[in-house]
Design a protein around this motif. Structure first.
Motif, PDB file in Angstrom:
ATOM      1  N   LEU A 165      -5.508   9.706 -19.210  1.00 38.65           N
ATOM      2  CA  LEU A 165      -4.858  10.039 -17.946  1.00 38.65           C
ATOM      3  C   LEU A 165      -5.315   9.090 -16.836  1.00 38.65           C
ATOM      4  CD1 LEU A 165      -2.988  11.985 -16.460  1.00 38.65           C
ATOM      5  CD2 LEU A 165      -4.971  13.457 -16.048  1.00 38.65           C
ATOM      6  N   ARG A 166      -6.592   8.772 -16.806  1.00 38.86           N
ATOM      7  CA  ARG A 166      -7.113   7.881 -15.769  1.00 38.86           C
ATOM      8  C   ARG A 166      -6.504   6.483 -15.899  1.00 38.86           C
ATOM      9  NH1 ARG A 166     -11.952   8.364 -16.962  1.00 38.86           N
ATOM     10  NH2 ARG A 166     -12.391   6.375 -17.973  1.00 38.86           N
ATOM     11  N   LEU A 167      -6.430   5.962 -17.108  1.00 40.43           N
ATOM     12  CA  LEU A 167      -5.852   4.639 -17.316  1.00 40.43           C
ATOM     13  C   LEU A 167      -4.357   4.624 -16.995  1.00 40.43           C
ATOM     14  CD1 LEU A 167      -7.616   3.569 -20.644  1.00 40.43           C
ATOM     15  CD2 LEU A 167      -8.082   2.740 -18.337  1.00 40.43           C
ATOM     16  N   SER A 168      -3.661   5.726 -17.278  1.00 38.03           N
ATOM     17  CA  SER A 168      -2.226   5.802 -16.994  1.00 38.03           C
ATOM     18  C   SER A 168      -1.974   5.781 -15.496  1.00 38.03           C
ATOM     19  CB  SER A 168      -1.639   7.079 -17.615  1.00 38.03           C
ATOM     20  OG  SER A 168      -1.846   7.114 -19.006  1.00 38.03           O
ATOM     21  N   ILE A 169      -2.742   6.561 -14.758  1.00 38.12           N
ATOM     22  CA  ILE A 169      -2.580   6.590 -13.302  1.00 38.12           C
ATOM     23  C   ILE A 169      -2.950   5.236 -12.702  1.00 38.12           C
ATOM     24  CG2 ILE A 169      -3.440   7.641 -11.178  1.00 38.12           C
ATOM     25  CD1 ILE A 169      -3.787  10.246 -12.714  1.00 38.12           C
ATOM     26  N   LYS A 170      -3.989   4.619 -13.229  1.00 39.93           N
ATOM     27  CA  LYS A 170      -4.407   3.311 -12.722  1.00 39.93           C
ATOM     28  C   LYS A 170      -3.316   2.278 -12.928  1.00 39.93           C
ATOM     29  CE  LYS A 170      -8.152  -0.080 -13.227  1.00 39.93           C
ATOM     30  NZ  LYS A 170      -9.398  -0.401 -13.972  1.00 39.93           N
ATOM     31  N   TYR A 171      -2.667   2.305 -14.097  1.00 39.23           N
ATOM     32  CA  TYR A 171      -1.575   1.367 -14.358  1.00 39.23           C
ATOM     33  C   TYR A 171      -0.406   1.620 -13.419  1.00 39.23           C
ATOM     34  CZ  TYR A 171       2.492  -0.686 -16.661  1.00 39.23           C
ATOM     35  OH  TYR A 171       3.639  -1.389 -16.923  1.00 39.23           O
ATOM     36  N   LEU A 172      -0.080   2.896 -13.202  1.00 35.18           N
ATOM     37  CA  LEU A 172       1.042   3.242 -12.334  1.00 35.18           C
ATOM     38  C   LEU A 172       0.773   2.821 -10.895  1.00 35.18           C
ATOM     39  CD1 LEU A 172       3.802   4.673 -12.588  1.00 35.18           C
ATOM     40  CD2 LEU A 172       2.684   6.745 -11.777  1.00 35.18           C
ATOM     41  N   VAL A 173      -0.460   2.996 -10.439  1.00 29.72           N
ATOM     42  CA  VAL A 173      -0.807   2.591  -9.067  1.00 29.72           C
ATOM     43  C   VAL A 173      -0.631   1.088  -8.891  1.00 29.72           C
ATOM     44  CG1 VAL A 173      -2.721   2.366  -7.453  1.00 29.72           C
ATOM     45  CG2 VAL A 173      -2.345   4.530  -8.635  1.00 29.72           C
ATOM     46  N   ARG A 174      -1.072   0.298  -9.871  1.00 26.57           N
ATOM     47  CA  ARG A 174      -0.886  -1.153  -9.792  1.00 26.57           C
ATOM     48  C   ARG A 174       0.593  -1.522  -9.779  1.00 26.57           C
ATOM     49  NH1 ARG A 174      -4.861  -1.539 -13.967  1.00 26.57           N
ATOM     50  NH2 ARG A 174      -3.169  -2.156 -15.373  1.00 26.57           N
ATOM     51  N   HIS A 175       1.363  -0.837 -10.605  1.00 21.36           N
ATOM     52  CA  HIS A 175       2.796  -1.132 -10.703  1.00 21.36           C
ATOM     53  C   HIS A 175       3.507  -0.834  -9.391  1.00 21.36           C
ATOM     54  CE1 HIS A 175       6.747  -1.509 -12.518  1.00 21.36           C
ATOM     55  NE2 HIS A 175       7.062  -0.315 -12.051  1.00 21.36           N
ATOM     56  N   TYR A 176       3.221   0.323  -8.817  1.00 23.40           N
ATOM     57  CA  TYR A 176       3.906   0.713  -7.588  1.00 23.40           C
ATOM     58  C   TYR A 176       3.372  -0.016  -6.362  1.00 23.40           C
ATOM     59  CZ  TYR A 176       6.501   4.356  -9.975  1.00 23.40           C
ATOM     60  OH  TYR A 176       7.361   5.029 -10.797  1.00 23.40           O
ATOM     61  N   ALA A 177       2.170  -0.558  -6.461  1.00 30.73           N
ATOM     62  CA  ALA A 177       1.652  -1.359  -5.345  1.00 30.73           C
ATOM     63  C   ALA A 177       2.533  -2.579  -5.119  1.00 30.73           C
ATOM     64  CB  ALA A 177       0.214  -1.782  -5.629  1.00 30.73           C
ATOM     65  N   VAL A 178       3.026  -3.157  -6.206  1.00 32.45           N
ATOM     66  CA  VAL A 178       3.938  -4.300  -6.098  1.00 32.45           C
ATOM     67  C   VAL A 178       5.255  -3.868  -5.474  1.00 32.45           C
ATOM     68  CG1 VAL A 178       5.161  -6.087  -7.393  1.00 32.45           C
ATOM     69  CG2 VAL A 178       2.854  -5.407  -8.083  1.00 32.45           C
ATOM     70  N   LEU A 179       5.781  -2.719  -5.928  1.00 30.81           N
ATOM     71  CA  LEU A 179       7.046  -2.226  -5.381  1.00 30.81           C
ATOM     72  C   LEU A 179       6.917  -1.878  -3.904  1.00 30.81           C
ATOM     73  CD1 LEU A 179       8.322   0.084  -8.276  1.00 30.81           C
ATOM     74  CD2 LEU A 179       8.967  -2.276  -7.766  1.00 30.81           C
ATOM     75  N   LEU A 180       5.776  -1.303  -3.521  1.00 34.56           N
ATOM     76  CA  LEU A 180       5.589  -0.942  -2.119  1.00 34.56           C
ATOM     77  C   LEU A 180       5.503  -2.173  -1.234  1.00 34.56           C
ATOM     78  CD1 LEU A 180       3.055   2.025  -2.394  1.00 34.56           C
ATOM     79  CD2 LEU A 180       5.464   2.135  -1.737  1.00 34.56           C
ATOM     80  N   SER A 181       4.924  -3.235  -1.744  1.00 28.17           N
ATOM     81  CA  SER A 181       4.860  -4.466  -0.952  1.00 28.17           C
ATOM     82  C   SER A 181       6.260  -5.025  -0.699  1.00 28.17           C
ATOM     83  CB  SER A 181       4.005  -5.515  -1.666  1.00 28.17           C
ATOM     84  OG  SER A 181       4.569  -5.853  -2.925  1.00 28.17           O
ATOM     85  N   VAL A 182       7.138  -4.882  -1.706  1.00 26.80           N
ATOM     86  CA  VAL A 182       8.529  -5.294  -1.502  1.00 26.80           C
ATOM     87  C   VAL A 182       9.235  -4.333  -0.551  1.00 26.80           C
ATOM     88  CG1 VAL A 182      10.751  -5.685  -2.657  1.00 26.80           C
ATOM     89  CG2 VAL A 182       8.625  -6.373  -3.773  1.00 26.80           C
ATOM     90  N   GLY A 183       8.932  -3.026  -0.691  1.00 28.96           N
ATOM     91  CA  GLY A 183       9.545  -2.039   0.182  1.00 28.96           C
ATOM     92  C   GLY A 183       9.164  -2.202   1.635  1.00 28.96           C
ATOM     93  N   ALA A 184       8.024  -2.834   1.898  1.00 27.58           N
ATOM     94  CA  ALA A 184       7.615  -3.053   3.290  1.00 27.58           C
ATOM     95  C   ALA A 184       8.621  -3.910   4.040  1.00 27.58           C
ATOM     96  CB  ALA A 184       6.235  -3.716   3.316  1.00 27.58           C
ATOM     97  N   ILE A 185       9.306  -4.797   3.321  1.00 26.15           N
ATOM     98  CA  ILE A 185      10.324  -5.638   3.952  1.00 26.15           C
ATOM     99  C   ILE A 185      11.464  -4.784   4.483  1.00 26.15           C
ATOM    100  CG2 ILE A 185      11.965  -7.515   3.555  1.00 26.15           C
ATOM    101  CD1 ILE A 185      10.079  -8.562   1.398  1.00 26.15           C
ATOM    102  N   PHE A 186      11.846  -3.754   3.686  1.00 28.62           N
ATOM    103  CA  PHE A 186      12.945  -2.896   4.120  1.00 28.62           C
ATOM    104  C   PHE A 186      12.525  -1.995   5.278  1.00 28.62           C
ATOM    105  CE2 PHE A 186      14.051  -4.074  -0.204  1.00 28.62           C
ATOM    106  CZ  PHE A 186      15.391  -4.418  -0.060  1.00 28.62           C
ATOM    107  N   PHE A 187      11.265  -1.619   5.323  1.00 28.40           N
ATOM    108  CA  PHE A 187      10.791  -0.861   6.479  1.00 28.40           C
ATOM    109  C   PHE A 187      10.848  -1.705   7.756  1.00 28.40           C
ATOM    110  CE2 PHE A 187       8.843   1.772   3.171  1.00 28.40           C
ATOM    111  CZ  PHE A 187       9.167   3.036   3.647  1.00 28.40           C
ATOM    112  N   LEU A 188      10.556  -2.994   7.621  1.00 23.62           N
ATOM    113  CA  LEU A 188      10.692  -3.889   8.768  1.00 23.62           C
ATOM    114  C   LEU A 188      12.148  -3.963   9.220  1.00 23.62           C
ATOM    115  CD1 LEU A 188       8.321  -6.841   7.757  1.00 23.62           C
ATOM    116  CD2 LEU A 188       7.926  -5.066   9.493  1.00 23.62           C
TER     117      LEU A 188
END
Length: 542
Positions: free
Chosen positions: A103-126
């Protein structure tokens, strides 16, 4: 209406359970089975809610209840497809040995994956800040717009393929000889995939054996057995059981070897180092995946042999099976009519309302309810069949006859959850009856999307025109021709009249005949002449 809704939900639950029983592998655990059932059930609820929503436009007493239902379904599927199911995928595929660690490794992988998506999403927030639309409702509208646009693009592409391919498949059921040729052609691809999986399995087994040898060599030279060493031993033993090796046999190999002279070296040598936990986890994950792939390939090959044997019998009977082609051609004609109505409605979506034939099915009677359900169901079949029959999905694709792994079932759930609302949204656009659809609770659910004009309004009106391009592409066997030009033989589809494909059909026929003979001998040797499944039809002619 309440009683009817309950009966429809019960029928939907029964159908969902039947689908899962048809697809899921015997190795699929109860947690995954229950999660997939809930995800599919909620994902299919749109087939029940949207017809009820359309037929209740004039009855405002049910409006709030239906709107609450849509919101619950939307956010349930949103959480499932973007949080729960991705974590469960990583959890099921992880090679970790404890639940907490997986479970810990799964959440860690998901956090890394969504960190990339959130960085792209920051452009749309701008973008929201620049156009002075930044608010809580604006953020929600942005999320819904992105999700619906993503889904609408997929729906348009998949419908363009499925609206042509489904009638073609139904028509092929009326010609057993043509279906048999397709099975022979497909047999080469399945056989090659099976051989490739066998080679990968052998490579993984060698890596497991080498790691086990390293561990037992180090273990034999260790005087004090620490808890960490005991834990590593348990992990290695579990790894050997997963790949199908015997831990005692590995120990015996080590014991027979002559001890090597050991010299002091300034640094650790990899061959003499104790396997690390990360190394064992990584190899265990590879072992789990290849065992599942090999099991799936074996079952798929057995299914190919079974289907070929049944079709051979149909071809030999000839005139005795006249009813099957007639029924198949009749179903194909119905599918052609449905595909024509939907494609025409896509063309005239942005035109005059009277041009859309689907708008005339609207009403308040039970017939409207049934017709809307039938149209939605057909569109869903076309879209989802296209998605999960693409060979590019490989091990992620669904396979019938209890041959779908946890990975394919969970991946299916993610895409189904993300596409169902886009399918319903596209259906409302096809009706081209704004005086009705704008008063539905479903329409109110997506009102916030209008804050982002390009994604929320104009784009959805023009994107469906792409459907015609994909439909023409499919009708001309465009996918098969492109992959053939690229040299991707494992992704080829049969093109009638191609000389190379005719040669592959003959090769596939020889492979299938040898496979049938081998399976028949195997089952006869095991004394399972009365068994169900593949053995009975194979041995019936022996």
């Amino acid at each position: 209406m309440g009683i009817g809704f309950v009966f429809e939900c019960l029928a939907l639950a029964a159908g969902t359970a039947a689908l899962i029983h048809h697809y899921k592998d015997a190795q699929v655990g109860p947690i995954v089975s229950c999660t997939v059932f809930f995800s599919w059930f909620v994902g299919f609820l749109g087939l029940v809610l949207l017809p009820m929503d359309l037929t209740s436009v004039n009855d405002r007493t049910n409006y709030e209840s239906i709107l609450v239902g849509w919101k619950l379904v939307y956010w349930f599927t949103f959480l499932l497809s973007w949080l729960v199911l991705p974590i469960l995928i990583e959890f099921s595929q992880s090679g970790a040995f404890s639940t907490e660690q997986r479970l810990r490794l799964s959440i860690k992988y998901l956090v890394r994956h969504y960190a990339v998506l959130l960085s792209v999403g920051a452009i749309f927030f701008l973008y929201l800040i620049v156009v002075d639309h930044f608010s809580i409702s604006g953020v929600i509208g942005l999320v819904m717009a992105l999700g619906n646009t993503y889904g609408l693009l997929w729906i348009v592409c998949l419908l363009g393929y499925g609206l042509v391919n489904i009638p073609r498949i139904m028509w092929s059921y009326g010609d057993p000889q043509a279906r048999l040729r397709s099975v022979y052609f497909k047999a080469i691809q399945v056989h090659d995939e099976r051989v490739e999986s066998t080679f990968i399995h052998d490579d993984v087994a060698k890596d497991v054996s080498a790691l086990a040898n390293r561990f037992h060599t180090m273990h034999a030279s260790t005087i004090i057995v620490t808890p960490e060493l005991q834990y590593t031993k348990e992990c290695v033993d579990q790894l050997l059981r997963t790949i199908g090796a015997d831990g005692d046999a590995e120990k015996a190999k080590v014991a027979k070897r002559q001890p090597r002279a050991r010299t002091a070296l300034p640094g650790p040598v990899l061959e003499d180092a104790m396997p690390t936990e990360a190394e064992i986890i990584n190899l265990h994950g590879r072992a789990k995946r290849i065992k599942a792939d090999l099991r799936r390939c074996d079952q798929t090959w057995n299914d190919i042999c079974h289907e070929a044997h049944v079709l051979q019998q149909l071809v030999e009977k000839g005139d005795n099976m006249l009813l099957v082609p007639i029924a198949a051609r009749a179903c194909a004609c119905v599918c052609i009519l449905g595909s024509a109505l939907i494609m025409w409605s896509e063309i005239v979506m942005g035109g005059a309302e009277w041009l859309s034939p689907l708008r005339y099915v609207l009403g308040s009677g039970p017939l409207t309810h049934v017709v809307v359900i039938a149209l939605l169901l057909y569109m869903g079949i076309c879209a989802y069949q296209s998605l999960f029959s693409l060979r590019g999905f490989g091990r992620l694709a669904l396979h019938g006859n209890h041959n779908s792994t946890e990975l394919s079932l969970l991946t299916t759930s993610i895409h189904q959850s993300r596409l169902q609302f886009s399918l319903g949204y596209n259906f409302l656009l096809l009706l081209n009856a704004g005086e009705v659809t704008t008063h539905t609770a479903f329409h109110a659910l997506f009102t916030d999307m209008r804050l982002i004009h390009f994604f929320g309004t104009d784009f959805t009106l023009y994107a469906p025109l792409l459907l015609l391009v994909f439909a023409a592409f499919t009708f001309a066997h465009g996918y098969a021709r492109v992959v053939r030009l690229l040299g991707l033989e494992q992704y080829e589809e049969l093109i009638p009249g191609q000389v190379e494909h005719e040669a592959k059909i003959h090769t596939g026929e020889a492979l299938v005949k040898r496979g049938i003979e081998k399976l028949a001998r195997q089952w006869a040797k095991e004394g399972k002449t009365a068994a169900s499944g593949l053995a009975a039809p194979l041995l019936a002619d022996e």
